[in-house]
Design a protein around this motif. Structure first.
Motif, PDB file in Angstrom:
ATOM      1  N   ASP A 188      17.370  11.886  28.247  1.00  0.00           N
ATOM      2  CA  ASP A 188      17.451  12.068  26.797  1.00  0.00           C
ATOM      3  C   ASP A 188      17.581  13.534  26.410  1.00  0.00           C
ATOM      4  OD1 ASP A 188      17.224   9.310  26.427  1.00  0.00           O
ATOM      5  OD2 ASP A 188      15.035   9.414  26.317  1.00  0.00           O
ATOM      6  N   VAL A 189      18.216  14.314  27.263  1.00  0.00           N
ATOM      7  CA  VAL A 189      18.250  15.767  27.082  1.00  0.00           C
ATOM      8  C   VAL A 189      18.856  16.168  25.739  1.00  0.00           C
ATOM      9  CG1 VAL A 189      20.424  15.961  28.371  1.00  0.00           C
ATOM     10  CG2 VAL A 189      18.920  17.957  28.166  1.00  0.00           C
ATOM     11  N   ALA A 190      19.879  15.457  25.263  1.00  0.00           N
ATOM     12  CA  ALA A 190      20.509  15.845  23.991  1.00  0.00           C
ATOM     13  C   ALA A 190      19.570  15.605  22.813  1.00  0.00           C
ATOM     14  CB  ALA A 190      21.813  15.082  23.793  1.00  0.00           C
ATOM     15  N   ALA A 191      18.845  14.486  22.815  1.00  0.00           N
ATOM     16  CA  ALA A 191      17.888  14.215  21.739  1.00  0.00           C
ATOM     17  C   ALA A 191      16.722  15.195  21.795  1.00  0.00           C
ATOM     18  CB  ALA A 191      17.377  12.778  21.832  1.00  0.00           C
ATOM     19  N   VAL A 192      16.229  15.471  23.004  1.00  0.00           N
ATOM     20  CA  VAL A 192      15.171  16.469  23.166  1.00  0.00           C
ATOM     21  C   VAL A 192      15.672  17.822  22.680  1.00  0.00           C
ATOM     22  CG1 VAL A 192      13.798  17.742  24.863  1.00  0.00           C
ATOM     23  CG2 VAL A 192      14.026  15.255  25.055  1.00  0.00           C
ATOM     24  N   GLY A 193      16.924  18.144  23.031  1.00  0.00           N
ATOM     25  CA  GLY A 193      17.509  19.402  22.584  1.00  0.00           C
ATOM     26  C   GLY A 193      17.651  19.489  21.083  1.00  0.00           C
ATOM     27  N   ALA A 194      17.958  18.358  20.462  1.00  0.00           N
ATOM     28  CA  ALA A 194      18.071  18.349  19.005  1.00  0.00           C
ATOM     29  C   ALA A 194      16.738  18.728  18.360  1.00  0.00           C
ATOM     30  CB  ALA A 194      18.526  16.971  18.525  1.00  0.00           C
ATOM     31  N   ALA A 195      15.639  18.181  18.894  1.00  0.00           N
ATOM     32  CA  ALA A 195      14.325  18.552  18.379  1.00  0.00           C
ATOM     33  C   ALA A 195      14.010  20.012  18.702  1.00  0.00           C
ATOM     34  CB  ALA A 195      13.250  17.643  18.977  1.00  0.00           C
ATOM     35  N   CYS A 196      14.428  20.452  19.887  1.00  0.00           N
ATOM     36  CA  CYS A 196      14.203  21.855  20.269  1.00  0.00           C
ATOM     37  C   CYS A 196      14.978  22.813  19.374  1.00  0.00           C
ATOM     38  CB  CYS A 196      14.597  22.073  21.727  1.00  0.00           C
ATOM     39  SG  CYS A 196      13.467  21.327  22.921  1.00  0.00           S
ATOM     40  N   LEU A 197      16.078  22.333  18.759  1.00  0.00           N
ATOM     41  CA  LEU A 197      16.806  23.172  17.803  1.00  0.00           C
ATOM     42  C   LEU A 197      15.873  23.647  16.695  1.00  0.00           C
ATOM     43  CD1 LEU A 197      20.104  21.121  17.269  1.00  0.00           C
ATOM     44  CD2 LEU A 197      19.893  23.300  18.483  1.00  0.00           C
ATOM     45  N   SER A 226      13.727  19.078   6.606  1.00  0.00           N
ATOM     46  CA  SER A 226      14.700  20.144   6.820  1.00  0.00           C
ATOM     47  C   SER A 226      15.491  19.819   8.083  1.00  0.00           C
ATOM     48  CB  SER A 226      13.975  21.475   6.986  1.00  0.00           C
ATOM     49  OG  SER A 226      14.880  22.505   7.286  1.00  0.00           O
ATOM     50  N   THR A 227      16.826  19.864   7.987  1.00  0.00           N
ATOM     51  CA  THR A 227      17.662  19.321   9.063  1.00  0.00           C
ATOM     52  C   THR A 227      18.664  20.338   9.575  1.00  0.00           C
ATOM     53  OG1 THR A 227      17.446  17.108   8.082  1.00  0.00           O
ATOM     54  CG2 THR A 227      19.224  17.419   9.678  1.00  0.00           C
ATOM     55  N   LEU A 228      18.839  20.349  10.898  1.00  0.00           N
ATOM     56  CA  LEU A 228      19.828  21.176  11.572  1.00  0.00           C
ATOM     57  C   LEU A 228      20.772  20.283  12.353  1.00  0.00           C
ATOM     58  CD1 LEU A 228      17.414  23.850  13.078  1.00  0.00           C
ATOM     59  CD2 LEU A 228      18.926  24.193  11.117  1.00  0.00           C
ATOM     60  N   LEU A 229      22.036  20.689  12.437  1.00  0.00           N
ATOM     61  CA  LEU A 229      23.036  19.942  13.202  1.00  0.00           C
ATOM     62  C   LEU A 229      23.652  20.860  14.241  1.00  0.00           C
ATOM     63  CD1 LEU A 229      24.955  17.380  13.523  1.00  0.00           C
ATOM     64  CD2 LEU A 229      26.491  18.573  11.941  1.00  0.00           C
ATOM     65  N   ASP A 230      23.840  20.343  15.444  1.00  0.00           N
ATOM     66  CA  ASP A 230      24.528  21.099  16.486  1.00  0.00           C
ATOM     67  C   ASP A 230      25.248  20.125  17.397  1.00  0.00           C
ATOM     68  OD1 ASP A 230      25.329  23.379  17.895  1.00  0.00           O
ATOM     69  OD2 ASP A 230      23.330  24.265  17.776  1.00  0.00           O
ATOM     70  N   LYS A 231      26.126  20.669  18.242  1.00  0.00           N
ATOM     71  CA  LYS A 231      26.828  19.837  19.216  1.00  0.00           C
ATOM     72  C   LYS A 231      25.862  19.334  20.275  1.00  0.00           C
ATOM     73  CE  LYS A 231      30.436  21.308  21.181  1.00  0.00           C
ATOM     74  NZ  LYS A 231      31.507  22.102  21.813  1.00  0.00           N
ATOM     75  N   ASP A 232      26.162  18.155  20.821  1.00  0.00           N
ATOM     76  CA  ASP A 232      25.277  17.598  21.841  1.00  0.00           C
ATOM     77  C   ASP A 232      25.212  18.474  23.089  1.00  0.00           C
ATOM     78  OD1 ASP A 232      27.888  16.951  22.611  1.00  0.00           O
ATOM     79  OD2 ASP A 232      27.602  14.795  22.427  1.00  0.00           O
ATOM     80  N   VAL A 233      26.329  19.112  23.460  1.00  0.00           N
ATOM     81  CA  VAL A 233      26.297  19.965  24.651  1.00  0.00           C
ATOM     82  C   VAL A 233      25.443  21.207  24.411  1.00  0.00           C
ATOM     83  CG1 VAL A 233      28.505  19.130  25.502  1.00  0.00           C
ATOM     84  CG2 VAL A 233      28.466  21.128  24.033  1.00  0.00           C
ATOM     85  N   THR A 234      25.516  21.766  23.217  1.00  0.00           N
ATOM     86  CA  THR A 234      24.699  22.937  22.889  1.00  0.00           C
ATOM     87  C   THR A 234      23.232  22.553  22.782  1.00  0.00           C
ATOM     88  OG1 THR A 234      26.568  23.900  21.693  1.00  0.00           O
ATOM     89  CG2 THR A 234      24.396  24.812  21.240  1.00  0.00           C
ATOM     90  N   SER A 235      22.964  21.414  22.175  1.00  0.00           N
ATOM     91  CA  SER A 235      21.586  20.932  22.074  1.00  0.00           C
ATOM     92  C   SER A 235      20.984  20.729  23.461  1.00  0.00           C
ATOM     93  CB  SER A 235      21.545  19.618  21.292  1.00  0.00           C
ATOM     94  OG  SER A 235      22.007  19.794  19.970  1.00  0.00           O
ATOM     95  N   SER A 236      21.785  20.229  24.384  1.00  0.00           N
ATOM     96  CA  SER A 236      21.293  20.017  25.749  1.00  0.00           C
ATOM     97  C   SER A 236      20.930  21.336  26.408  1.00  0.00           C
ATOM     98  CB  SER A 236      22.359  19.289  26.577  1.00  0.00           C
ATOM     99  OG  SER A 236      22.628  18.004  26.045  1.00  0.00           O
ATOM    100  N   ALA A 237      21.730  22.365  26.172  1.00  0.00           N
ATOM    101  CA  ALA A 237      21.416  23.685  26.712  1.00  0.00           C
ATOM    102  C   ALA A 237      20.124  24.216  26.110  1.00  0.00           C
ATOM    103  CB  ALA A 237      22.568  24.653  26.449  1.00  0.00           C
ATOM    104  N   VAL A 238      19.932  24.002  24.809  1.00  0.00           N
ATOM    105  CA  VAL A 238      18.689  24.421  24.152  1.00  0.00           C
ATOM    106  C   VAL A 238      17.498  23.698  24.777  1.00  0.00           C
ATOM    107  CG1 VAL A 238      17.405  24.376  21.982  1.00  0.00           C
ATOM    108  CG2 VAL A 238      19.813  25.027  21.978  1.00  0.00           C
TER     109      VAL A 238
END
Length: 417
Positions: A391-400, A195-207
């Motif tokens: 790696d904040v954006a990749a970490v944020g992507a997983a946190c999404l 199951s996959t979610l997509l978001d902007k890298d800046v938003t993912s970093s905030a997450v």
């Protein structure tokens, strides 16, 4: 004397049919307390009845999302059993699609990186080829980690903007030629079975900052993303703000120097055309700070040249350092515009190019932001680097994935239909 109030914790609701929201409220409260919380403390913090707390705690224990971690207490009365997150209760994969490098991480429930991989983004490759590379790398990452795949809740993808959040598509991002309305979310879901979610890298970093950044990720803040481009993620009262189409934080066209270089929008002096790494490298080349033939303008080449510029700057080359310092002033002006518009308590910097910029930026920008703050007589604005890492954006992507599954969000209170 005016009474100063600290931000109130999230409050639950005892209304019927709100069990799922209350569960996420409790889980979020436990997550934000590194030492854990007792059931009595939970009842005090989230405003739910002791019976509701007991029922939901049992449900979370049965799902292995939390564990009972010993007893604490002193004085009269029975010692209280502490509840903490179970790191191995759930995992999530995060991917950061960057024009220069692909970063893939596997996170546990507390936001710790279990497995990590990086791949140089192939220059000029078709989107389908890059998607296949990402999918294969995800499979290998999970296998290498030894984690039971059934515990992987899903895949989050952080992409440069703009994106079509509803369709899960990447919409013509800078320095990624050929990525015009590419349905990245669905393509990776099909290729990986996750199951996959997509978001902007800046938003993912905030997450990521809210989940794994520690004190810097609490309350109201903006995350200034320093990457191939520049943008900001927005968090207000602990909730990530995405905007009506998922593209909040596009600040590249804030004018920070009216006599600056011409931007592709037709204006002069946009922060995008004045302060991103590509612009600083071009300035260094024009000034003779970076010498030699540099015909390669791809994102990996920009990354390499920018690293060289930073090495010169911190190695004593005053001309190189002046370029970095000038960019700090320009970015500081953009940050001031954003913080005045949003009235936040903190600015968090991060992204793939942040480590090079950090010493000069943290020396100059805090004072600039405070000086230009419309609320400086009311409250200060903290300026810090990310607590998550490069790696904040990749970490944020997983946190999404973790956020979508577990975090209390106002949307959960809406009735279907």
């Amino acid at each position: 004397m005016t009474e100063i109030r600290t931000p109130s914790p999230r409050r639950g609701t005892n209304l019927p049919r709100m069990g799922d929201f209350n569960l996420t409220v409790i889980l979020d409260a436990i997550r934000r307390a590194p030492g854990g919380l007792s059931r009595v403390e939970l009842a005090q913090i989230v405003g739910l009845s002791p019976q509701t707390i007991s029922n939901i705690s049992r449900r979370l224990l049965d799902q292995r999302l939390i564990v009972e971690a010993g007893k604490e207490g002193s004085g009269p009365g029975k010692p209280r059993t502490m509840l903490r997150l179970n790191p191995g209760g759930m995992y999530a994969v995060g991917v950061h699609l960057d024009p220069a490098v692909l970063t893939i991480v596997l996170l546990d429930l507390v936001g710790a990186v279990v497995q990590h991989a990086r791949i140089t983004t192939p220059s000029g490759a078709e989107p389908e080829s890059i998607i296949a590379i990402i999918a294969a790398a995800i499979g290998q990452l999970i296998e290498d980690s030894g984690v039971d795949r059934t515990k992987v809740a899903g895949l989050g993808v952080a992409s440069p903007g703009p994106i079509d959040l509803k369709e899960g598509a990447v919409v013509d991002p800078p320095l990624l030629p050929g990525w015009e309305r590419v349905p990245l979310r669905d393509a990776l879901a099909e290729a990986t079975g996750l199951s996959t979610l997509l978001d902007k890298d800046v938003t993912s970093s905030a997450v990521a900052e809210t989940w794994a950044g520690g004190p810097s990720g609490a309350g109201s803040f903006v995350f200034m993303y320093m990457g191939t481009g520049i943008g900001c993620g927005i968090v207000l009262n602990d909730e990530v703000i995405r905007g009506s189409s998922g593209n909040a934080g596009e600040i590249g066209h804030i004018i920070v120097g009216p006599d600056g270089p011409l931007c592709d929008c037709g204006q002069r002096g946009c922060v995008k055309s004045s302060a991103i790494p590509q612009a600083l490298v071009a300035r260094a080349e024009a000034a003779g700070v970076l010498v030699g033939a540099r015909t390669d303008r791809s994102a990996p080449a920009v990354q390499e040249n920018f690293a060289e510029l930073c090495a010169l700057a911190y190695g004593g080359n005053e001309a190189a350092m002046e370029i970095i310092r000038e960019s700090a002033v320009l970015v500081g002006r953009a940050v001031s515009a954003v913080t005045n518009a949003l009235d936040v308590d903190r600015v968090v910097f991060g992204g793939p190019f942040w480590s090079c910029l950090a010493p000069a930026y943290l020396e100059q920008i805090p004072a600039l932001v405070q000086e230009n703050s419309a609320t400086r007589k009311i409250h200060g604005i903290e300026v810090v680097g990310t607590g998550v890492g490069e790696d904040v954006a990749a970490v944020g992507a997983a946190c999404l994935v973790l956020e979508h599954t577990l975090a209390p969000r106002s949307q959960r209170l809406l009735l279907e239909g």
